[in-house]
Design an enzyme around this catalytic site. Sequence first.
Site, PDB file in Angstrom:
ATOM      1  N   GLU A   1      -0.057  -4.538  11.192  1.00 52.97           N
ATOM      2  CA  GLU A   1       0.090  -3.836   9.918  1.00 52.97           C
ATOM      3  C   GLU A   1       0.487  -2.387  10.179  1.00 52.97           C
ATOM      4  O   GLU A   1       0.120  -1.794  11.196  1.00 52.97           O
ATOM      5  CB  GLU A   1      -1.240  -3.819   9.147  1.00 52.97           C
ATOM      6  CG  GLU A   1      -1.970  -5.131   9.083  1.00 52.97           C
ATOM      7  CD  GLU A   1      -1.241  -6.168   8.282  1.00 52.97           C
ATOM      8  OE1 GLU A   1      -0.430  -5.782   7.421  1.00 52.97           O
ATOM      9  OE2 GLU A   1      -1.465  -7.360   8.514  1.00 52.97           O
TER      10      GLU A   1
ATOM     11  N   SER B   1       2.967  -2.849   2.479  1.00 56.01           N
ATOM     12  CA  SER B   1       3.427  -3.965   3.308  1.00 56.01           C
ATOM     13  C   SER B   1       2.360  -4.554   4.202  1.00 56.01           C
ATOM     14  O   SER B   1       1.651  -3.843   4.897  1.00 56.01           O
ATOM     15  CB  SER B   1       4.650  -3.588   4.158  1.00 56.01           C
ATOM     16  OG  SER B   1       4.312  -2.898   5.319  1.00 56.01           O
ATOM     17  N   CYS B   2       2.261  -5.854   4.119  1.00 55.59           N
ATOM     18  CA  CYS B   2       1.549  -6.734   5.061  1.00 55.59           C
ATOM     19  C   CYS B   2       0.041  -6.859   4.862  1.00 55.59           C
ATOM     20  O   CYS B   2      -0.660  -5.886   4.611  1.00 55.59           O
ATOM     21  CB  CYS B   2       1.818  -6.346   6.503  1.00 55.59           C
ATOM     22  SG  CYS B   2       3.523  -6.468   6.983  1.00 55.59           S
ATOM     23  N   ASP B   3      -0.409  -8.079   5.028  1.00 55.10           N
ATOM     24  CA  ASP B   3      -1.831  -8.414   5.101  1.00 55.10           C
ATOM     25  C   ASP B   3      -2.000  -9.521   6.133  1.00 55.10           C
ATOM     26  O   ASP B   3      -1.184 -10.432   6.209  1.00 55.10           O
ATOM     27  CB  ASP B   3      -2.335  -8.934   3.753  1.00 55.10           C
ATOM     28  CG  ASP B   3      -2.332  -7.859   2.679  1.00 55.10           C
ATOM     29  OD1 ASP B   3      -3.332  -7.137   2.570  1.00 55.10           O
ATOM     30  OD2 ASP B   3      -1.311  -7.740   1.971  1.00 55.10           O
TER      31      ASP B   3
END
Length: 407
Positions: free
Chosen positions: A93, A5-7
Site C-alpha cells: 500500500e 488506493s489499495c487495501d
Amino acid sequence: MEPCSCDTFVALPPATVNNRIIFGKNSDRPCDEVQEVVYFPAAVHDNLKEHLKCTYIEIDQVPETYAIVLSRPAWLWGAEMGANEHGVCIGNEAVWGREEVCDEEALLGMDLVRLGLERADTAEKALNVIVDLLEKYGQGGNCSEGRMVFSYHNSFLIADRNEAWVLETAGKYWAAEKVQEGVRNISNQLSITTKIDREHPDMRSYAKQKGWWDGKKEFDFAATYSYLDTTKMMISPGRYCEGYKLLNKHKGNITFETMMEILRDKPSGINMEGEFLTTASMVSILPQDSNVPCIHFLTGTPDPERSVFKPFIFVPNISQLLDTSSPTFEDSVKKKPQFNIKPDRRHPLYQKHQQALEILDNKESMRVPIVPHPRQHLLSVFWIWAILIAMWLTGFWCSSQVSGLSL
C-alpha cells in the site's frame, strides 16, 4: 498527493473456515493503467556479477529465485501483489507521513513485493528480504507511468500458510507486527501502533531526534511517524476502518468467497471508482496442510464486481500466461524525458473484458421498464445468454486442472 488506493486483507484461523489462511487485495491505480498477470519460473543464477535490473535501478542478484505469479502494472518490473511456489503472498500500500518521500529513483515498493516473493519461502523471510533491501538501496521514484508524479512510502502485508506480518515503512525506518490468528487489514495509512514485534534499530532514536517522540510515553509507530490520532483510528470514517468492520462482520466464517465479496464492496470505498479505480484483484487460499496446494485467484481486469476471478496453481511445467501478458515496448522508464508517449498495453483478456462490458452496458441503456408480462421470461433468458457471452469473452485461465480440488 491525497492518500488513496489499495487495501490488503488477511484472515487466519479461527476467523476462517477449514483451517486455512485467506489473503486478498485490491490494487487501486490510475484508471487508464493496465494490469497484467505474469508467471516467472524458478531460476538458478550462476553469474552473480551480473546485476538485476528492477524498475529504475540495478541491484545484486542472488543464487536462486523461486517461481512466482504476479499481478502488476504492465509498465514496470515489480508488482502490486503476487504469490510464490511456497505459498507466500505479498501486497503493498501507499502510505505517507512525517518522513519526506524521496524523489530520487530507488526501489519502488512494487519492486520490493516481487523481490520478497522471488527470494523467500516464508513470510518472515520475505520481511527480512524487504528490510535488508530497503536499508541497502532505499525506496523512491515515480510510481505512475505518465506525467503525474506519484511517489510514496510503503506498507506490506505478507502471509504464508502459517502466519502473516504487517511491515510499515517511513523512508528507511520500519516497524513490523506479527499476526498469528484472527483478521488484519492495511490501507493507505500507517496502522501499527504499540504492538511492534520487530523494528529498525534506530527507529525510536530517530523519532526522538526529530522531536516526534519524547522518549517517555509508550511508543506508537503510527502516531509517531504520521499525523494520525490512533485512539480514533478504529472509529474514523475511511477504508481502513470499513475494511476492518467487513472482516469482523464475517469473523469465524471467512472463506475465499467472503474475501471476494469484501473486495467487491463499493459502499465502503474498497472497490474504488473514478480517477483511481480498482484495476485488479487477488484472493489466495493458503491451507495450513502443506499437502494441499495453495490456490490463487486473480482478475487481471478492473472492477472485481464485474470481473471473473481466475484460479492459478503452481504445478510443474507451467507455460506463460499469454492472454494476460501485455505487449512489450521500448523501455519508456529509462527514456528521458520519461513517459512522453503512453503505449497501448492492453492484453487480450483486458480487451475482451472491455468488449464484454460494452455489450452489457449497451443492453442496459436500452432497457425500458415494462409492466409484468409473460414475455419477461424471454427477457430473462436473453440476460442469461448475455452473461454467458460476457464470461466467454473475458476468458478463463488456470495453470492446471482444478476439478476434484476442494476449494
